[in-house]
Write a protein that holds these residues in place. Structure first.
Motif, PDB file in Angstrom:
ATOM      1  N   GLY A  31     -10.971   4.360   6.281  1.00 52.32           N
ATOM      2  CA  GLY A  31     -11.572   2.753   6.361  1.00 52.32           C
ATOM      3  C   GLY A  31     -11.356   1.357   5.138  1.00 52.32           C
ATOM      4  O   GLY A  31     -11.978   0.079   5.455  1.00 52.32           O
ATOM      5  N   GLN A  32     -10.370   1.507   4.322  1.00 49.22           N
ATOM      6  CA  GLN A  32     -10.374   0.547   3.275  1.00 49.22           C
ATOM      7  C   GLN A  32      -8.937   0.020   3.001  1.00 49.22           C
ATOM      8  O   GLN A  32      -7.847   1.889   2.979  1.00 49.22           O
ATOM      9  N   ALA A  33      -8.069  -0.807   3.167  1.00 49.41           N
ATOM     10  CA  ALA A  33      -7.254  -1.154   3.187  1.00 49.41           C
ATOM     11  C   ALA A  33      -7.062  -1.080   1.045  1.00 49.41           C
ATOM     12  O   ALA A  33      -7.893  -0.523   0.170  1.00 49.41           O
ATOM     13  N   HIS A  34      -5.465  -0.442   1.138  1.00 49.20           N
ATOM     14  CA  HIS A  34      -4.947   0.427  -0.359  1.00 49.20           C
ATOM     15  C   HIS A  34      -3.416  -0.962  -0.290  1.00 49.20           C
ATOM     16  O   HIS A  34      -2.981  -1.259   0.692  1.00 49.20           O
ATOM     17  N   ASP A  35      -3.133  -0.695  -2.073  1.00 50.20           N
ATOM     18  CA  ASP A  35      -2.096  -1.060  -1.546  1.00 50.20           C
ATOM     19  C   ASP A  35      -1.583  -0.345  -1.346  1.00 50.20           C
ATOM     20  O   ASP A  35       0.001   0.332  -2.689  1.00 50.20           O
ATOM     21  N   ARG A  36      -0.297  -0.391  -0.349  1.00 45.93           N
ATOM     22  CA  ARG A  36       0.715   0.577   0.187  1.00 45.93           C
ATOM     23  C   ARG A  36       2.094  -0.039   1.131  1.00 45.93           C
ATOM     24  O   ARG A  36       1.196  -1.372   1.518  1.00 45.93           O
ATOM     25  N   PRO A  37       2.796  -0.098   1.077  1.00 48.29           N
ATOM     26  CA  PRO A  37       3.903   0.759   0.069  1.00 48.29           C
ATOM     27  C   PRO A  37       4.103   0.644  -1.128  1.00 48.29           C
ATOM     28  O   PRO A  37       3.931  -0.997  -1.703  1.00 48.29           O
ATOM     29  N   CYS A  38       4.060   1.715  -2.007  1.00 49.48           N
ATOM     30  CA  CYS A  38       4.944   1.602  -3.670  1.00 49.48           C
ATOM     31  C   CYS A  38       6.160   0.948  -3.163  1.00 49.48           C
ATOM     32  O   CYS A  38       6.617   2.131  -2.579  1.00 49.48           O
ATOM     33  N   PHE A  39       7.185   0.324  -3.656  1.00 50.21           N
ATOM     34  CA  PHE A  39       8.229   0.083  -4.041  1.00 50.21           C
ATOM     35  C   PHE A  39       8.659   0.396  -5.687  1.00 50.21           C
ATOM     36  O   PHE A  39       8.247   0.226  -6.386  1.00 50.21           O
ATOM     37  N   TYR A  40      10.239   1.148  -5.165  1.00 49.40           N
ATOM     38  CA  TYR A  40      11.252   1.743  -6.003  1.00 49.40           C
ATOM     39  C   TYR A  40      11.701   0.432  -6.291  1.00 49.40           C
ATOM     40  O   TYR A  40      12.558  -0.138  -5.900  1.00 49.40           O
ATOM     41  N   ILE A  55       8.550   3.897  -0.925  1.00 50.60           N
ATOM     42  CA  ILE A  55       8.394   5.385  -1.059  1.00 50.60           C
ATOM     43  C   ILE A  55       7.133   5.918  -0.202  1.00 50.60           C
ATOM     44  O   ILE A  55       6.314   4.454   0.254  1.00 50.60           O
ATOM     45  N   SER A  56       7.565   7.094   0.519  1.00 49.27           N
ATOM     46  CA  SER A  56       5.913   7.675   0.954  1.00 49.27           C
ATOM     47  C   SER A  56       5.959   9.023   0.806  1.00 49.27           C
ATOM     48  O   SER A  56       6.592   9.765   0.399  1.00 49.27           O
ATOM     49  N   SER A  57       4.710   9.396   1.027  1.00 49.69           N
ATOM     50  CA  SER A  57       4.625  11.199   1.223  1.00 49.69           C
ATOM     51  C   SER A  57       4.240  10.935   2.452  1.00 49.69           C
ATOM     52  O   SER A  57       4.174  12.645   2.349  1.00 49.69           O
ATOM     53  N   GLN A  58       4.686  10.913   3.181  1.00 47.89           N
ATOM     54  CA  GLN A  58       5.183  11.444   4.785  1.00 47.89           C
ATOM     55  C   GLN A  58       6.059  12.442   4.433  1.00 47.89           C
ATOM     56  O   GLN A  58       7.263  12.130   5.715  1.00 47.89           O
ATOM     57  N   VAL A  59       6.614  13.523   3.737  1.00 48.17           N
ATOM     58  CA  VAL A  59       7.815  13.769   3.358  1.00 48.17           C
ATOM     59  C   VAL A  59       8.422  15.123   4.607  1.00 48.17           C
ATOM     60  O   VAL A  59       9.261  14.995   5.012  1.00 48.17           O
ATOM     61  N   GLU A  60       6.699  15.516   5.227  1.00 47.54           N
ATOM     62  CA  GLU A  60       7.861  16.208   6.622  1.00 47.54           C
ATOM     63  C   GLU A  60       8.098  15.659   7.827  1.00 47.54           C
ATOM     64  O   GLU A  60       9.394  16.321   8.489  1.00 47.54           O
ATOM     65  N   LYS A  61       7.451  14.488   7.695  1.00 50.38           N
ATOM     66  CA  LYS A  61       7.602  13.233   8.940  1.00 50.38           C
ATOM     67  C   LYS A  61       9.596  13.412   8.334  1.00 50.38           C
ATOM     68  O   LYS A  61      10.729  13.368   9.452  1.00 50.38           O
ATOM     69  N   TYR A  62       9.683  13.527   7.143  1.00 48.69           N
ATOM     70  CA  TYR A  62      11.141  12.374   6.616  1.00 48.69           C
ATOM     71  C   TYR A  62      11.651  13.393   6.757  1.00 48.69           C
ATOM     72  O   TYR A  62      13.834  13.358   6.839  1.00 48.69           O
ATOM     73  N   GLU A  63      11.589  14.064   6.792  1.00 48.78           N
ATOM     74  CA  GLU A  63      12.414  16.112   6.262  1.00 48.78           C
ATOM     75  C   GLU A  63      13.599  16.098   7.557  1.00 48.78           C
ATOM     76  O   GLU A  63      14.572  16.118   7.114  1.00 48.78           O
TER      77      GLU A  63
END
Length: 187
Positions: A31-40, A55-63
């Motif tokens: 329910g809260q806005a976060h600064d995402r995504p983070c960029f390299y 960068i993303s934490s959705q590793v399984e999706k991208y694997e």
């Protein structure tokens, strides 16, 4: 800005450079806005611009996507998996975009306030692959989702205009300072 560091983008970037394929700036979590995504970030020395890779934490999706690409093409340069702050993340080179420093909100730091970085070997791999797919993209092989060539041109044009304004301002200030100097010396 420094190569190898992580940053967040200001909302103005997404307003000034509207491209539906750019990754959105705010992610809603619990329910809260976060600064995402983070960029390299890495620098393009030819233009003076930086390129940002989300960068993303959705590793399984991208694997799964990675595995399909490797099965089909025998390689995948658009996704890189690496640890960031001890967690496996995926670098989405297919979503990278150019940027100038004025659109950076802040740097991504750990709890101790230190800049977050990846291992040097990972940094080399990411930059090598990013430069390769960008070169291929410039040759018409569409590996990057946003229209980065158009975005880059707009940013370079904007940078040139700002430099001209800066040079004109310096010239006016110099002329005024000479007039003040000459009038005070009685010339």
């Amino acid at each position: 800005m420094l190569t190898g560091h992580f940053y967040y983008i200001r909302d103005e970037y997404f307003r000034d450079f509207q491209d539906e394929k750019l990754m959105s700036n705010k992610e809603i979590s619990q329910g809260q806005a976060h600064d995402r995504p983070c960029f390299y970030a890495f620098e393009d020395k030819k233009t003076g611009l930086f390129w940002l890779i989300p960068i993303s934490s959705q590793v399984e999706k991208y694997e799964a996507i990675y595995d399909k690409k490797v099965a089909k093409y025998k390689r995948c340069d658009t996704l890189v998996f690496a640890e960031v702050l001890g967690y496996k993340k995926v670098f989405l080179l297919q979503n990278m975009c150019p940027i100038s420093q004025q659109y950076i909100k802040n740097e991504y730091c750990n709890k101790a306030g230190e800049a977050v970085k990846v291992k040097f070997s990972v940094e080399k791999e990411i930059i090598k692959k990013a430069k390769r797919i960008l070169a291929m993209h410039r040759k018409g092989i569409g590996l990057i989702f946003p229209d980065v060539i158009h975005l880059e041109k707009l940013l370079v044009d904007c940078k040139c205009k700002l430099n001209k304004i800066y040079q004109a301002t310096i010239s006016v200030e110099y002329t005024l300072s000479r007039k003040v100097s000459n009038s005070s010396s009685g010339l």
